[in-house]
Design a protein around this motif. Structure first.
Motif, PDB file in Angstrom:
ATOM      1  N   LEU A 129       0.828  -1.208   0.000  1.00  0.00           N
ATOM      2  CA  LEU A 129       0.000   0.000   0.000  1.00  0.00           C
ATOM      3  C   LEU A 129       0.860   1.255   0.000  1.00  0.00           C
ATOM      4  N   SER A 130       1.959   1.216   0.718  1.00  0.00           N
ATOM      5  CA  SER A 130       2.841   2.392   0.786  1.00  0.00           C
ATOM      6  C   SER A 130       3.532   2.670  -0.545  1.00  0.00           C
ATOM      7  N   ASN A 131       3.560   1.679  -1.443  1.00  0.00           N
ATOM      8  CA  ASN A 131       4.186   1.849  -2.750  1.00  0.00           C
ATOM      9  C   ASN A 131       3.202   2.295  -3.824  1.00  0.00           C
ATOM     10  N   LEU A 132       1.951   2.503  -3.451  1.00  0.00           N
ATOM     11  CA  LEU A 132       0.957   2.961  -4.410  1.00  0.00           C
ATOM     12  C   LEU A 132       0.811   4.476  -4.351  1.00  0.00           C
ATOM     13  N   SER A 133       0.543   5.076  -5.491  1.00  0.00           N
ATOM     14  CA  SER A 133       0.147   6.474  -5.528  1.00  0.00           C
ATOM     15  C   SER A 133      -1.372   6.519  -5.480  1.00  0.00           C
ATOM     16  N   PRO A 134      -1.964   7.689  -5.268  1.00  0.00           N
ATOM     17  CA  PRO A 134      -3.425   7.773  -5.310  1.00  0.00           C
ATOM     18  C   PRO A 134      -4.024   7.278  -6.629  1.00  0.00           C
ATOM     19  N   LYS A 135      -3.268   7.364  -7.729  1.00  0.00           N
ATOM     20  CA  LYS A 135      -3.772   6.887  -9.020  1.00  0.00           C
ATOM     21  C   LYS A 135      -3.979   5.380  -9.006  1.00  0.00           C
ATOM     22  N   GLU A 136      -2.997   4.638  -8.499  1.00  0.00           N
ATOM     23  CA  GLU A 136      -3.148   3.187  -8.427  1.00  0.00           C
ATOM     24  C   GLU A 136      -4.207   2.804  -7.391  1.00  0.00           C
ATOM     25  N   ALA A 137      -4.264   3.585  -6.300  1.00  0.00           N
ATOM     26  CA  ALA A 137      -5.270   3.317  -5.267  1.00  0.00           C
ATOM     27  C   ALA A 137      -6.675   3.454  -5.837  1.00  0.00           C
ATOM     28  N   LYS A 138      -6.899   4.474  -6.637  1.00  0.00           N
ATOM     29  CA  LYS A 138      -8.210   4.676  -7.254  1.00  0.00           C
ATOM     30  C   LYS A 138      -8.481   3.608  -8.304  1.00  0.00           C
ATOM     31  N   PHE A 139      -7.447   3.228  -9.036  1.00  0.00           N
ATOM     32  CA  PHE A 139      -7.606   2.217 -10.074  1.00  0.00           C
ATOM     33  C   PHE A 139      -8.150   0.909  -9.496  1.00  0.00           C
ATOM     34  N   LEU A 140      -7.742   0.554  -8.278  1.00  0.00           N
ATOM     35  CA  LEU A 140      -8.188  -0.697  -7.667  1.00  0.00           C
ATOM     36  C   LEU A 140      -9.704  -0.760  -7.505  1.00  0.00           C
ATOM     37  N   LEU A 141     -10.361   0.402  -7.476  1.00  0.00           N
ATOM     38  CA  LEU A 141     -11.819   0.422  -7.347  1.00  0.00           C
ATOM     39  C   LEU A 141     -12.508  -0.236  -8.536  1.00  0.00           C
ATOM     40  N   PHE A 143     -12.074  -3.078  -9.476  1.00  0.00           N
ATOM     41  CA  PHE A 143     -12.312  -4.480  -9.124  1.00  0.00           C
ATOM     42  C   PHE A 143     -13.450  -4.643  -8.111  1.00  0.00           C
ATOM     43  N   LYS A 144     -14.042  -3.545  -7.676  1.00  0.00           N
ATOM     44  CA  LYS A 144     -15.130  -3.628  -6.709  1.00  0.00           C
ATOM     45  C   LYS A 144     -16.466  -3.633  -7.430  1.00  0.00           C
ATOM     46  N   GLY A 145     -17.246  -4.688  -7.208  1.00  0.00           N
ATOM     47  CA  GLY A 145     -18.551  -4.788  -7.820  1.00  0.00           C
ATOM     48  C   GLY A 145     -19.659  -4.708  -6.788  1.00  0.00           C
ATOM     49  N   LYS A 146     -20.869  -4.477  -7.248  1.00  0.00           N
ATOM     50  CA  LYS A 146     -22.039  -4.420  -6.367  1.00  0.00           C
ATOM     51  C   LYS A 146     -23.101  -5.375  -6.884  1.00  0.00           C
ATOM     52  N   ASN A 147     -23.747  -6.054  -5.957  1.00  0.00           N
ATOM     53  CA  ASN A 147     -24.804  -6.997  -6.296  1.00  0.00           C
ATOM     54  C   ASN A 147     -25.946  -6.818  -5.314  1.00  0.00           C
ATOM     55  N   SER A 148     -27.168  -6.778  -5.835  1.00  0.00           N
ATOM     56  CA  SER A 148     -28.321  -6.514  -4.967  1.00  0.00           C
ATOM     57  C   SER A 148     -28.547  -7.618  -3.941  1.00  0.00           C
ATOM     58  N   SER A 157     -11.509 -10.556 -12.319  1.00  0.00           N
ATOM     59  CA  SER A 157     -10.853  -9.983 -13.484  1.00  0.00           C
ATOM     60  C   SER A 157     -11.751  -8.929 -14.112  1.00  0.00           C
ATOM     61  N   ILE A 158     -11.142  -8.064 -14.934  1.00  0.00           N
ATOM     62  CA  ILE A 158     -11.875  -7.035 -15.672  1.00  0.00           C
ATOM     63  C   ILE A 158     -11.389  -7.036 -17.118  1.00  0.00           C
ATOM     64  N   ALA A 159     -12.229  -6.505 -18.018  1.00  0.00           N
ATOM     65  CA  ALA A 159     -11.908  -6.513 -19.451  1.00  0.00           C
ATOM     66  C   ALA A 159     -10.703  -5.629 -19.752  1.00  0.00           C
ATOM     67  N   LEU A 160      -9.805  -6.148 -20.574  1.00  0.00           N
ATOM     68  CA  LEU A 160      -8.577  -5.443 -20.962  1.00  0.00           C
ATOM     69  C   LEU A 160      -8.345  -5.660 -22.455  1.00  0.00           C
ATOM     70  N   ARG A 272      -6.355  -9.728 -14.549  1.00  0.00           N
ATOM     71  CA  ARG A 272      -6.778 -10.635 -13.477  1.00  0.00           C
ATOM     72  C   ARG A 272      -6.007 -10.356 -12.196  1.00  0.00           C
ATOM     73  N   LEU A 273      -6.723 -10.390 -11.070  1.00  0.00           N
ATOM     74  CA  LEU A 273      -6.064 -10.309  -9.778  1.00  0.00           C
ATOM     75  C   LEU A 273      -5.332 -11.617  -9.494  1.00  0.00           C
ATOM     76  N   THR A 274      -4.103 -11.526  -9.006  1.00  0.00           N
ATOM     77  CA  THR A 274      -3.407 -12.717  -8.532  1.00  0.00           C
ATOM     78  C   THR A 274      -4.043 -13.154  -7.213  1.00  0.00           C
ATOM     79  N   ASN A 275      -3.644 -14.308  -6.691  1.00  0.00           N
ATOM     80  CA  ASN A 275      -4.148 -14.735  -5.386  1.00  0.00           C
ATOM     81  C   ASN A 275      -3.797 -13.709  -4.315  1.00  0.00           C
ATOM     82  N   LEU A 276      -2.548 -13.216  -4.370  1.00  0.00           N
ATOM     83  CA  LEU A 276      -2.129 -12.171  -3.441  1.00  0.00           C
ATOM     84  C   LEU A 276      -2.971 -10.920  -3.643  1.00  0.00           C
ATOM     85  N   GLY A 277      -3.151 -10.525  -4.909  1.00  0.00           N
ATOM     86  CA  GLY A 277      -3.921  -9.329  -5.217  1.00  0.00           C
ATOM     87  C   GLY A 277      -5.354  -9.418  -4.747  1.00  0.00           C
ATOM     88  N   ASN A 278      -5.966 -10.590  -4.914  1.00  0.00           N
ATOM     89  CA  ASN A 278      -7.342 -10.770  -4.473  1.00  0.00           C
ATOM     90  C   ASN A 278      -7.454 -10.622  -2.965  1.00  0.00           C
TER      91      ASN A 278
END
Length: 286
Positions: A129-141, A143-148, A157-160, A272-278
């Protein structure tokens, strides 16, 4: 600050005021707050004194952390991982200018104090986390989804996509490409190349690119990226040099080129998120 596996966290522990140590060794619910207050004071005293960090930003982090701690039930609160919490605060020192980074660090600290989640927290998380800038921190969003039905969740994973230009008349098949194109998280009607963010997250072991293969559930997003790339117009411009800016809102995306190409190819893929990334993203985003 050395954060390697051989770092002696007792160096930090022995420097804490005796009362703060006592509060941490015998942590009734109130003392957990008192103990953390002592740690905050110790960790941030010198940086504040030498103007390396703003006191207001430290107070904001304390408030965010206290708010999250207040939601943990008494029987779930523990400072057994106090050494790790100290490391997390140390790692947060120079990432406090961003509201989002303070949010992430306060979440990490609070989850380290919760017995339901503390065993899932790795020492590397705060280093990462300390190695991320606010740009990478925002980018991680992304990967966040919402479901009713299930609420917030983390996407695997997300489309690339990549777009490559070729000149097959050249012996070396000169190519030009625009890589790492995704739908923008703040406006699904636009696309953007996120090469810097993806390169950094990839180097830290959080994500990996898969070009040429993807989960079928991503097809609609990939087709939308392809549509927004306006390939027919790109193909019409292959016989001349052309300019285009994929990041410029309101304009047809054309790509900066200094060579006439005769073929353009849209490459489907996924990020795709790695296992660590997930594990990391699930910790800070959920």
């Amino acid at each position: 600050m050395n954060q390697g596996p051989n770092y002696d966290w007792m160096t930090i522990w022995s420097s804490l005021p005796q009362q703060a140590q006592q509060n941490l060794i015998n942590p009734p619910t109130k003392a957990i707050g008192d103990g953390l207050g002592g740690i905050f004071t110790w960790v941030f005293h010198k940086p504040i004194e030498y103007l390396a960090v703003e006191q207001a930003k430290v107070e904001s982090l304390k408030h965010m952390t206290a708010e999250k701690l207040s939601k943990i039930s008494k029987d779930k609160m523990s400072l057994d991982k106090r050494g790790l919490m100290i490391k997390e605060l140390e790692d947060s020192k120079y990432s406090l200018d961003s509201d989002l980074m303070r949010e992430y660090f306060s979440t990490l600290i609070a989850k380290t104090a919760n017995t339901d989640t503390s065993n899932n927290i790795l020492p590397y998380f705060s280093t990462l986390l300390s190695n991320l800038s606010p740009k990478e921190a925002k980018f991680l969003l992304l990967f966040k989804g919402k479901n009713s039905l299930i609420g917030d969740y983390i996407k695997d994973s997300i489309a690339l996509a990549n777009i490559k230009f070729y000149d097959s008349t050249m012996s070396n098949h000169t190519t030009f490409s625009v890589d790492n194109i995704l739908l923008k998280y703040d406006d699904q009607n636009k696309i953007k190349s996120f090469s810097q963010e993806i390169d950094i997250l990839n180097s830290l072991g959080v994500v990996q690119r898969n070009i040429g293969s993807f989960h079928e559930e991503l097809r609609n997003d990939l087709e939308e990226i392809k549509r927004l790339s306006n390939l027919p117009k790109l193909k019409k411009g292959l016989d001349r040099r052309f300019d285009v800016n994929i990041d410029h809102p309101g304009e047809t995306p054309i790509f900066i080129s200094k060579h006439p190409y005769n073929k353009v190819v849209f490459e489907y893929g996924e990020l795709r998120l790695t296992n660590l990334g997930n594990s990391f993203v699930s910790t800070i985003l959920l």
